[in-house]
Design a protein around this motif. Structure first.
Motif, PDB file in Angstrom:
ATOM      1  N   TRP A  41      29.966  45.942  35.734  1.00  0.00           N
ATOM      2  CA  TRP A  41      30.275  47.245  36.227  1.00  0.00           C
ATOM      3  C   TRP A  41      29.952  46.674  37.752  1.00  0.00           C
ATOM      4  O   TRP A  41      28.522  46.099  38.085  1.00  0.00           O
ATOM      5  CB  TRP A  41      29.602  48.216  36.061  1.00  0.00           C
ATOM      6  CG  TRP A  41      29.665  49.536  36.866  1.00  0.00           C
ATOM      7  CD1 TRP A  41      28.551  49.779  37.833  1.00  0.00           C
ATOM      8  CD2 TRP A  41      30.728  50.416  37.294  1.00  0.00           C
ATOM      9  NE1 TRP A  41      29.230  50.849  38.648  1.00  0.00           N
ATOM     10  CE2 TRP A  41      30.484  51.073  38.188  1.00  0.00           C
ATOM     11  CE3 TRP A  41      32.030  50.443  36.910  1.00  0.00           C
ATOM     12  CZ2 TRP A  41      31.312  52.194  38.918  1.00  0.00           C
ATOM     13  CZ3 TRP A  41      32.871  51.387  37.454  1.00  0.00           C
ATOM     14  CH2 TRP A  41      32.491  51.968  38.455  1.00  0.00           C
ATOM     15  N   PRO A  42      30.831  46.769  38.955  1.00  0.00           N
ATOM     16  CA  PRO A  42      30.111  46.477  40.294  1.00  0.00           C
ATOM     17  C   PRO A  42      29.206  47.369  41.001  1.00  0.00           C
ATOM     18  O   PRO A  42      29.409  48.520  40.818  1.00  0.00           O
ATOM     19  CB  PRO A  42      31.356  46.357  40.833  1.00  0.00           C
ATOM     20  CG  PRO A  42      32.159  47.388  40.236  1.00  0.00           C
ATOM     21  CD  PRO A  42      31.961  47.361  38.560  1.00  0.00           C
ATOM     22  N   THR A  43      28.128  46.731  41.471  1.00  0.00           N
ATOM     23  CA  THR A  43      27.367  47.629  42.079  1.00  0.00           C
ATOM     24  C   THR A  43      27.278  47.524  43.776  1.00  0.00           C
ATOM     25  O   THR A  43      26.554  48.409  44.353  1.00  0.00           O
ATOM     26  CB  THR A  43      25.848  47.366  41.557  1.00  0.00           C
ATOM     27  OG1 THR A  43      25.409  46.133  41.710  1.00  0.00           O
ATOM     28  CG2 THR A  43      25.809  48.004  39.965  1.00  0.00           C
ATOM     29  N   ASN A  44      27.536  46.651  44.099  1.00  0.00           N
ATOM     30  CA  ASN A  44      27.207  45.933  45.343  1.00  0.00           C
ATOM     31  C   ASN A  44      28.695  45.508  45.988  1.00  0.00           C
ATOM     32  O   ASN A  44      29.301  44.502  45.441  1.00  0.00           O
ATOM     33  CB  ASN A  44      26.230  44.811  45.771  1.00  0.00           C
ATOM     34  CG  ASN A  44      26.182  44.290  47.083  1.00  0.00           C
ATOM     35  OD1 ASN A  44      27.138  43.562  47.516  1.00  0.00           O
ATOM     36  ND2 ASN A  44      24.802  44.709  47.652  1.00  0.00           N
TER      37      ASN A  44
ATOM     38  N   SER B  17      31.557  38.486  37.045  1.00  0.00           N
ATOM     39  CA  SER B  17      30.843  38.748  35.803  1.00  0.00           C
ATOM     40  C   SER B  17      31.296  39.569  34.855  1.00  0.00           C
ATOM     41  O   SER B  17      30.746  39.557  33.602  1.00  0.00           O
ATOM     42  CB  SER B  17      29.424  39.560  36.337  1.00  0.00           C
ATOM     43  OG  SER B  17      29.488  40.816  36.898  1.00  0.00           O
TER      44      SER B  17
ATOM     45  N   ASP C 176      33.658  43.865  37.848  1.00  0.00           N
ATOM     46  CA  ASP C 176      33.571  42.767  38.825  1.00  0.00           C
ATOM     47  C   ASP C 176      34.048  41.499  38.162  1.00  0.00           C
ATOM     48  O   ASP C 176      33.846  41.049  37.000  1.00  0.00           O
ATOM     49  CB  ASP C 176      31.822  42.363  38.861  1.00  0.00           C
ATOM     50  CG  ASP C 176      31.731  41.229  40.058  1.00  0.00           C
ATOM     51  OD1 ASP C 176      32.123  40.133  40.057  1.00  0.00           O
ATOM     52  OD2 ASP C 176      30.550  41.440  40.767  1.00  0.00           O
TER      53      ASP C 176
ATOM     54  N   ALA D 104      33.315  38.213  45.001  1.00  0.00           N
ATOM     55  CA  ALA D 104      33.713  37.695  43.728  1.00  0.00           C
ATOM     56  C   ALA D 104      35.404  37.699  43.781  1.00  0.00           C
ATOM     57  O   ALA D 104      36.024  37.077  43.181  1.00  0.00           O
ATOM     58  CB  ALA D 104      33.231  38.583  42.624  1.00  0.00           C
TER      59      ALA D 104
ATOM     60  N   ARG E  47      28.990  41.530  47.213  1.00  0.00           N
ATOM     61  CA  ARG E  47      29.058  40.685  45.932  1.00  0.00           C
ATOM     62  C   ARG E  47      30.436  41.147  45.526  1.00  0.00           C
ATOM     63  O   ARG E  47      30.883  39.840  44.997  1.00  0.00           O
ATOM     64  CB  ARG E  47      28.020  40.953  45.216  1.00  0.00           C
ATOM     65  CG  ARG E  47      26.713  40.368  45.604  1.00  0.00           C
ATOM     66  CD  ARG E  47      25.661  40.312  44.463  1.00  0.00           C
ATOM     67  NE  ARG E  47      25.277  41.328  43.913  1.00  0.00           N
ATOM     68  CZ  ARG E  47      24.088  42.105  44.228  1.00  0.00           C
ATOM     69  NH1 ARG E  47      23.225  41.541  44.975  1.00  0.00           N
ATOM     70  NH2 ARG E  47      23.692  43.386  43.684  1.00  0.00           N
ATOM     71  N   PHE E  48      30.749  41.943  45.186  1.00  0.00           N
ATOM     72  CA  PHE E  48      32.127  42.252  44.652  1.00  0.00           C
ATOM     73  C   PHE E  48      33.373  41.834  45.522  1.00  0.00           C
ATOM     74  O   PHE E  48      34.174  41.024  45.039  1.00  0.00           O
ATOM     75  CB  PHE E  48      32.351  43.968  44.412  1.00  0.00           C
ATOM     76  CG  PHE E  48      33.621  44.097  43.501  1.00  0.00           C
ATOM     77  CD1 PHE E  48      33.871  44.099  42.104  1.00  0.00           C
ATOM     78  CD2 PHE E  48      34.720  44.418  44.182  1.00  0.00           C
ATOM     79  CE1 PHE E  48      34.690  44.486  41.525  1.00  0.00           C
ATOM     80  CE2 PHE E  48      35.914  44.807  43.503  1.00  0.00           C
ATOM     81  CZ  PHE E  48      35.888  44.576  42.219  1.00  0.00           C
TER      82      PHE E  48
ATOM     83  N   VAL F 110      35.290  47.676  50.104  1.00  0.00           N
ATOM     84  CA  VAL F 110      35.590  46.362  49.129  1.00  0.00           C
ATOM     85  C   VAL F 110      36.753  45.921  50.134  1.00  0.00           C
ATOM     86  O   VAL F 110      36.749  44.696  50.363  1.00  0.00           O
ATOM     87  CB  VAL F 110      35.721  46.736  47.815  1.00  0.00           C
ATOM     88  CG1 VAL F 110      36.211  45.466  47.460  1.00  0.00           C
ATOM     89  CG2 VAL F 110      34.452  47.093  47.041  1.00  0.00           C
TER      90      VAL F 110
END
Length: 122
Positions: free
Chosen positions: A67-70, A64, A61, A77, A73-74, A14
């Protein structure tokens, strides 16, 4: 601190992606990104004349609240959640960066900013 499900490897991934976002755009300009041993993400960056900094937990995240999964995308964000103006009454570090976080580090800003790191990206 240990966030359930967040690994050091994912946190580093990340951090690299967030730093890349800063390289690929003109603002904000990311000066330094790191992951501390408490698995939080720290960024020092600039927007115009403002020297800003932010800390993010890696288990929520910022776009949103889920819970972050990607990691991609995280990271996106996080990058888009960076404040562009100094926050009210921030902690200012010795380099003049004004710190922000949704949750102030439990150990306090001075301790958190100088804590041990898993990775630093400049």
């Amino acid at each position: 601190m240990d966030y359930a499900g967040v690994t050091g490897q994912w946190a580093v991934s990340v951090a690299r992606r967030v730093h890349r976002c800063g390289v690929e755009t003109s603002s904000p300009i990311i000066d330094e990104t790191w992951v501390s041993i408490d698995l939080a993400l720290y960024l020092r960056y600039r927007v115009g004349a403002h020297k800003l900094a932010a800390r993010f937990r890696l288990d929520v995240d910022p776009g949103s609240g889920a819970w972050p999964t990607n990691a991609d995308r995280f990271a996106s964000a996080v990058f888009h959640a960076l404040p562009t103006e100094p926050q009210h009454d921030p902690f200012v570090d010795e380099q003049g960066y004004r710190w922000w976080s949704a949750v102030v580090p439990q150990s306090g800003w001075a301790t958190a900013v100088h804590s041990r790191r898993i990775v630093t990206i400049c």
